[in-house]
Motif scaffolding. Structure first.
Motif, short mmCIF file in Angstrom:
data_model
loop_
_atom_site.label_atom_id
_atom_site.label_comp_id
_atom_site.label_asym_id
_atom_site.label_seq_id
_atom_site.Cartn_x
_atom_site.Cartn_y
_atom_site.Cartn_z
N LEU A 94 36.49 -21.65 27.31
CA LEU A 94 35.07 -21.65 27.62
C LEU A 94 34.82 -21.16 29.04
O LEU A 94 33.92 -20.35 29.29
N GLU A 95 35.62 -21.64 29.98
CA GLU A 95 35.45 -21.23 31.37
C GLU A 95 35.75 -19.73 31.54
O GLU A 95 35.04 -19.02 32.25
N GLN A 96 36.81 -19.27 30.87
CA GLN A 96 37.16 -17.86 30.97
C GLN A 96 36.10 -16.99 30.30
O GLN A 96 35.73 -15.93 30.82
N ARG A 97 35.59 -17.44 29.17
CA ARG A 97 34.61 -16.66 28.40
C ARG A 97 33.28 -16.54 29.14
O ARG A 97 32.62 -15.51 29.08
N THR A 98 32.87 -17.61 29.83
CA THR A 98 31.54 -17.63 30.43
C THR A 98 31.54 -17.45 31.94
O THR A 98 30.48 -17.17 32.52
N GLY A 99 32.69 -17.66 32.59
CA GLY A 99 32.73 -17.60 34.04
C GLY A 99 32.08 -18.78 34.72
O GLY A 99 31.76 -18.74 35.92
#
Length: 488
Positions: free
Chosen positions: A214-219
């Motif tokens: 989630l963090e990688q996908r959304t920044g």
């Protein structure tokens, strides 16, 4: 004058945990000496509370005020919508009824409502160190984005940062978060500073790969994962609390109907949570079970909900219940239903009309345009005269011989409600009738429970607010959105 530091909590869905997170944050910051206030620009709810300045706001904001150590104030919820039909609502602005509008007409009215929102916002940001803003529903409802005052429309106008909360217990949490973010405009996306996942149960290690994705996908960071807090009691904004079932030491069986426009159903929380009361909500199409006490709760559309009661078979069931010695209590709209006649000559809750009540108390009720909004204290007219405290929110004025035997008297000497001559029926306009420990004990004794444990709803609420704040402190890293000095 310095402006308050602000943070807005929006959710991917209704009941995602926005109200709960704001309450927990408010209690946590208040414990650390921060002057913090809650704020919900627009709320749609039939659970409401009376404020210190003589207005009406959503009950969730009254709870959040309590969490912050404040008296409820109309600025905490400047726009309250109280649905009266599927396509219409009573519009409350700064605590007072402003209009009754259809959904289409309210859409045209929103610029006026937005002015009230910003007036309250300006006052709060000048008076407090921190303002915690709660959104409504989801910010990604495409059909509601035009003239939005509840979510990103307000966030853009007030220039505030946002965190998104999602309920993992519902399933689909990553789709909810990513999908919501993707449906926002670029400027709105830039306001989202992080995510909170709510109501998690299980091994957090098994969730970690999803959080990393989630963090990688959304920044954007995941600020934390809040665990499922079993048995947490907080006043509901609208959703009914779970009913108790099969309590081993139940001394009394209590049932209450869930009408289409049920209001202030939190009046029954003390019964629902009592360890010796078998309490059950009865919804549409469900059989009405045997009980010792039937409680008719409040209603936003009394005539319509009375018609629903009749269609569901409650009228003969209540009269049969009384013939066999059962007790009946009515609160506010439920109290009005117990009389002989309900008149709405101005069409305040629908078409102008007059209908027969259940005929169980000798009184008539007429709806009048001016709403009664009062915080009240008094004593029950039952053995022991137990103290009561609560509030009145109603448009009906009741008159008749039944009121000569009141259910309670307020401290100013005014009588309220009615107690039937045979002692089987009790009605009152007072919301919170069951909340005070001694009043609850006395009312349960009247209903036939005998000696029961003392239950202190206010103490339970305070303890659970502290429990919630502890969970927020332990499980969230709020350093990206709040000053480090406030976070301990």
């Amino acid at each position: 004058m310095p402006q308050a530091i602000t943070l807005m909590v929006q959710g991917t869905t209704s009941d995602a945990g926005k109200s709960t997170l704001v309450a927990g944050l408010a209690r946590l910051l208040a414990r650390r000496g921060v002057r913090v206030a809650p704020f919900k620009p627009q709320n749609m709810a039939l659970n409401s509370a009376v404020t210190a300045d003589g207005g009406e706001i959503g009950r969730a904001q009254a709870l959040q005020a309590l969490a912050a150590g404040l008296e409820p104030h109309t600025d905490f919820n400047p726009v309250l919508l109280k649905p009266s039909t599927d396509i219409g609502a009573q519009v409350v602005i700064h605590g007072k009824v402003a209009a009754n509008l259809s959904a289409r007409d309210y859409h045209a009215y929103k610029p006026t409502a937005m002015k009230a929102v910003m007036q309250s916002w300006d006052r709060l940001t000048s008076a407090y160190d921190c303002v915690l803003v709660e959104g409504a529903g989801s910010p990604a409802e495409i059909n509601l984005r035009d003239r939005d005052i509840a979510n990103m429309g307000f966030a853009e106008a007030a220039d505030v940062p946002v965190i998104l909360v999602a309920d993992i217990d519902r399933g689909g949490v990553f789709a909810h978060l990513v999908g919501t973010l993707d449906l926002l405009s670029p400027s709105e996306q830039a306001r989202v500073k992080g995510f909170v996942i709510n109501r998690f149960r299980g091994d957090i290690g098994l969730l970690q790969s999803g959080l990393d994705w989630l963090e990688q996908r959304t920044g954007r960071p995941v600020l934390g994962v809040l665990p499922y807090l079993h048995g947490l009691f907080l006043d509901a904004e609208d959703a009914l609390g779970e009913a108790s079932v099969d309590k081993r030491e139940a001394r009394l069986r209590v049932v209450a109907p869930v009408y289409p426009r049920i209001s202030n159903h939190t009046d029954l929380d003390a019964l629902r949570l009592h360890p010796q009361i078998d309490f059950r909500w009865v919804g549409p199409g469900q059989a009405i079970p045997p009980a010792d006490l039937i409680v008719l709760p409040g209603s936003k559309s009394v005539q319509a909900d009375l018609a629903w009661l009749r269609a569901q078979g409650w009228e003969p069931a209540i009269k049969r219940h009384l013939r066999y010695g059962g007790k009946v209590a009515g609160i506010c709209g439920g109290f009005q239903m117990l009389g002989t006649c309900l008149a709405d000559p101005q069409g305040l809750e629908g078409a102008a009309s007059t209908v027969a009540g259940l005929g169980l108390l000798d009184m008539e009720t007429v709806l009048e345009a001016e709403k009664q909004l009062e915080n009240r204290r008094g004593a029950l007219c039952l053995p022991g005269g137990a103290a009561v405290a609560g509030y009145e929110i109603h448009m009906g004025v009741s008159r008749g011989a039944a009121l000569d035997r009141p259910a309670l008297r307020f401290d100013d000497g005014r009588a309220d409600g009615a107690l039937s001559t045979d002692g089987q029926i009790l009605g009152s306009y007072l919301h919170g009738l069951f909340d005070a420990p001694d009043a609850l004990t006395a009312l349960l004794a009247w209903a036939g429970a005998g000696e029961v444990e003392t239950v202190d709803l206010a103490a339970r609420r305070e303890a659970d607010l502290d429990r919630l704040a502890d969970s927020v402190a332990q499980n969230l890293d709020l350093s990206p959105v709040l000053p480090a000095a406030w976070l301990g």
